[in-house]
Design a protein around this motif. Structure first.
Motif, PDB file in Angstrom:
ATOM      1  N   VAL A  11       0.863  -1.176   0.000  1.00  0.00           N
ATOM      2  CA  VAL A  11       0.000   0.000   0.000  1.00  0.00           C
ATOM      3  C   VAL A  11       0.903   1.230   0.000  1.00  0.00           C
ATOM      4  CG1 VAL A  11      -1.776   1.272   1.251  1.00  0.00           C
ATOM      5  CG2 VAL A  11      -1.832  -1.229   1.211  1.00  0.00           C
ATOM      6  N   THR A  12       0.862   2.006  -1.076  1.00  0.00           N
ATOM      7  CA  THR A  12       1.724   3.175  -1.209  1.00  0.00           C
ATOM      8  C   THR A  12       0.942   4.482  -1.268  1.00  0.00           C
ATOM      9  OG1 THR A  12       1.781   2.987  -3.612  1.00  0.00           O
ATOM     10  CG2 THR A  12       3.534   1.869  -2.385  1.00  0.00           C
ATOM     11  N   GLU A  13      -0.362   4.414  -1.490  1.00  0.00           N
ATOM     12  CA  GLU A  13      -1.193   5.613  -1.564  1.00  0.00           C
ATOM     13  C   GLU A  13      -2.544   5.339  -0.914  1.00  0.00           C
ATOM     14  OE1 GLU A  13      -1.612   6.790  -5.629  1.00  0.00           O
ATOM     15  OE2 GLU A  13       0.525   7.067  -5.914  1.00  0.00           O
ATOM     16  N   ILE A  14      -3.141   6.402  -0.387  1.00  0.00           N
ATOM     17  CA  ILE A  14      -4.519   6.346   0.086  1.00  0.00           C
ATOM     18  C   ILE A  14      -5.310   7.183  -0.914  1.00  0.00           C
ATOM     19  CG2 ILE A  14      -6.118   6.778   1.978  1.00  0.00           C
ATOM     20  CD1 ILE A  14      -3.857   4.762   2.672  1.00  0.00           C
ATOM     21  N   ASP A  15      -6.264   6.578  -1.577  1.00  0.00           N
ATOM     22  CA  ASP A  15      -6.982   7.218  -2.672  1.00  0.00           C
ATOM     23  C   ASP A  15      -7.961   8.278  -2.162  1.00  0.00           C
ATOM     24  OD1 ASP A  15      -8.667   5.781  -5.600  1.00  0.00           O
ATOM     25  OD2 ASP A  15      -7.466   7.587  -5.368  1.00  0.00           O
ATOM     26  N   SER A  16      -8.366   9.156  -3.059  1.00  0.00           N
ATOM     27  CA  SER A  16      -9.352  10.195  -2.750  1.00  0.00           C
ATOM     28  C   SER A  16     -10.635   9.557  -2.228  1.00  0.00           C
ATOM     29  CB  SER A  16      -9.666  11.007  -4.007  1.00  0.00           C
ATOM     30  OG  SER A  16      -8.520  11.669  -4.465  1.00  0.00           O
ATOM     31  N   TYR A  17     -11.174  10.144  -1.163  1.00  0.00           N
ATOM     32  CA  TYR A  17     -12.436   9.731  -0.543  1.00  0.00           C
ATOM     33  C   TYR A  17     -12.406   8.302   0.017  1.00  0.00           C
ATOM     34  CZ  TYR A  17     -14.027  13.940  -2.885  1.00  0.00           C
ATOM     35  OH  TYR A  17     -14.151  15.235  -3.315  1.00  0.00           O
ATOM     36  N   ALA A  18     -11.233   7.742   0.248  1.00  0.00           N
ATOM     37  CA  ALA A  18     -11.115   6.360   0.717  1.00  0.00           C
ATOM     38  C   ALA A  18     -11.875   6.111   2.024  1.00  0.00           C
ATOM     39  CB  ALA A  18      -9.647   5.982   0.898  1.00  0.00           C
ATOM     40  N   PHE A  19     -11.826   7.052   2.951  1.00  0.00           N
ATOM     41  CA  PHE A  19     -12.483   6.881   4.247  1.00  0.00           C
ATOM     42  C   PHE A  19     -13.547   7.945   4.480  1.00  0.00           C
ATOM     43  CE2 PHE A  19      -8.408   4.769   4.606  1.00  0.00           C
ATOM     44  CZ  PHE A  19      -8.771   3.569   5.180  1.00  0.00           C
ATOM     45  N   GLN A  20     -14.056   8.531   3.419  1.00  0.00           N
ATOM     46  CA  GLN A  20     -15.019   9.630   3.500  1.00  0.00           C
ATOM     47  C   GLN A  20     -16.165   9.321   4.451  1.00  0.00           C
ATOM     48  OE1 GLN A  20     -17.066  10.432  -0.153  1.00  0.00           O
ATOM     49  NE2 GLN A  20     -18.285  12.053   0.721  1.00  0.00           N
ATOM     50  N   GLY A  21     -16.366  10.223   5.407  1.00  0.00           N
ATOM     51  CA  GLY A  21     -17.509  10.146   6.300  1.00  0.00           C
ATOM     52  C   GLY A  21     -17.529   8.973   7.263  1.00  0.00           C
ATOM     53  N   SER A  22     -16.436   8.249   7.397  1.00  0.00           N
ATOM     54  CA  SER A  22     -16.443   7.101   8.303  1.00  0.00           C
ATOM     55  C   SER A  22     -16.391   7.568   9.756  1.00  0.00           C
ATOM     56  CB  SER A  22     -15.270   6.165   8.000  1.00  0.00           C
ATOM     57  OG  SER A  22     -14.055   6.737   8.418  1.00  0.00           O
ATOM     58  N   ASP A  23     -16.686   6.662  10.672  1.00  0.00           N
ATOM     59  CA  ASP A  23     -16.695   6.968  12.105  1.00  0.00           C
ATOM     60  C   ASP A  23     -15.342   6.721  12.762  1.00  0.00           C
ATOM     61  OD1 ASP A  23     -19.327   7.780  12.114  1.00  0.00           O
ATOM     62  OD2 ASP A  23     -20.095   5.792  12.635  1.00  0.00           O
ATOM     63  N   VAL A  24     -14.304   6.596  11.965  1.00  0.00           N
ATOM     64  CA  VAL A  24     -12.973   6.320  12.498  1.00  0.00           C
ATOM     65  C   VAL A  24     -12.540   7.424  13.464  1.00  0.00           C
ATOM     66  CG1 VAL A  24     -11.796   7.406  10.533  1.00  0.00           C
ATOM     67  CG2 VAL A  24     -10.610   5.688  11.882  1.00  0.00           C
ATOM     68  N   LYS A  25     -11.871   7.013  14.551  1.00  0.00           N
ATOM     69  CA  LYS A  25     -11.373   7.967  15.542  1.00  0.00           C
ATOM     70  C   LYS A  25      -9.855   8.102  15.497  1.00  0.00           C
ATOM     71  CE  LYS A  25     -15.191   7.350  18.737  1.00  0.00           C
ATOM     72  NZ  LYS A  25     -15.598   6.948  20.082  1.00  0.00           N
ATOM     73  N   LYS A  26      -9.186   7.041  15.094  1.00  0.00           N
ATOM     74  CA  LYS A  26      -7.725   7.048  15.065  1.00  0.00           C
ATOM     75  C   LYS A  26      -7.247   6.232  13.873  1.00  0.00           C
ATOM     76  CE  LYS A  26      -3.724   5.870  17.928  1.00  0.00           C
ATOM     77  NZ  LYS A  26      -3.294   5.303  19.205  1.00  0.00           N
ATOM     78  N   ILE A  27      -6.231   6.753  13.159  1.00  0.00           N
ATOM     79  CA  ILE A  27      -5.665   6.073  11.993  1.00  0.00           C
ATOM     80  C   ILE A  27      -4.184   5.829  12.240  1.00  0.00           C
ATOM     81  CG2 ILE A  27      -5.073   6.301   9.543  1.00  0.00           C
ATOM     82  CD1 ILE A  27      -7.928   6.260   9.567  1.00  0.00           C
ATOM     83  N   ILE A  28      -3.746   4.619  11.942  1.00  0.00           N
ATOM     84  CA  ILE A  28      -2.321   4.294  11.989  1.00  0.00           C
ATOM     85  C   ILE A  28      -1.947   3.792  10.599  1.00  0.00           C
ATOM     86  CG2 ILE A  28      -0.533   2.872  13.045  1.00  0.00           C
ATOM     87  CD1 ILE A  28      -2.472   2.694  15.510  1.00  0.00           C
ATOM     88  N   MET A  29      -0.985   4.478   9.968  1.00  0.00           N
ATOM     89  CA  MET A  29      -0.557   4.113   8.615  1.00  0.00           C
ATOM     90  C   MET A  29       0.796   3.434   8.657  1.00  0.00           C
ATOM     91  SD  MET A  29      -1.528   7.229   6.179  1.00  0.00           S
ATOM     92  CE  MET A  29      -3.072   8.061   6.418  1.00  0.00           C
ATOM     93  N   PRO A  30       0.992   2.473   7.758  1.00  0.00           N
ATOM     94  CA  PRO A  30       2.282   1.786   7.718  1.00  0.00           C
ATOM     95  C   PRO A  30       3.335   2.622   7.008  1.00  0.00           C
ATOM     96  CG  PRO A  30       0.917   0.977   5.952  1.00  0.00           C
ATOM     97  CD  PRO A  30       0.079   1.943   6.749  1.00  0.00           C
TER      98      PRO A  30
END
Length: 135
Positions: A57-76
């Motif tokens: 995984v090298t990119e996070i695409d546009s609107y990938a997590f749009q409107g989600s209820d996520v509180k915390k993100i950890i990226m590799p």
């Protein structure tokens, strides 16, 4: 497909992975939820895996997590770009750790993330687009 007892991968339609190192999360893969702890609700804490379907995984695409209820993100480490509006409208997002490999943060990547209190920037960030953190 299960990655662990707290992680599931749900496909919007059958995944056809391109022969590139970029996986368009928003179009090929939907709702990747990984919980850090057994007590976390699925979807509140998302740890993005470093490899999906055998591809890094090298990119996070546009609107990938749009409107989600996520509180915390950890990226590799390995994610090099977060595209525009990737986390648009994630109103509950309060913490994100950006990897050292990240070089590009496109415009409005975190637009409308009103609760965002903690952003840890990586060492390689070279470009932050306009309104990247606009509320």
């Amino acid at each position: 497909m299960y990655f662990s007892c707290f992680a599931t991968l749900t496909a919007k339609y059958p995944i056809k992975v391109p022969k590139t190192s970029t996986i368009p999360v928003s179009s090929a893969i939907r709702n990747v939820f990984f919980a850090d702890t057994p007590t976390a609700s699925i979807g509140e804490i998302i740890t993005i895996p470093s490899v999906i379907a055998g591809y890094p995984v090298t990119e996070i695409d546009s609107y990938a997590f749009q409107g989600s209820d996520v509180k915390k993100i950890i990226m590799p480490d390995g994610v090099k770009e977060i595209r525009s509006n990737a986390f648009y409208g994630c109103e509950k997002l309060w913490s994100i750790k950006l990897p050292d490999s990240l070089t590009t943060l496109r415009e409005a990547a975190f637009f409308g993330c009103d609760a965002l209190l903690s952003v840890q920037f990586g060492k390689s960030l070279q470009f932050i687009g306009i309104n990247a953190f606009y509320n």
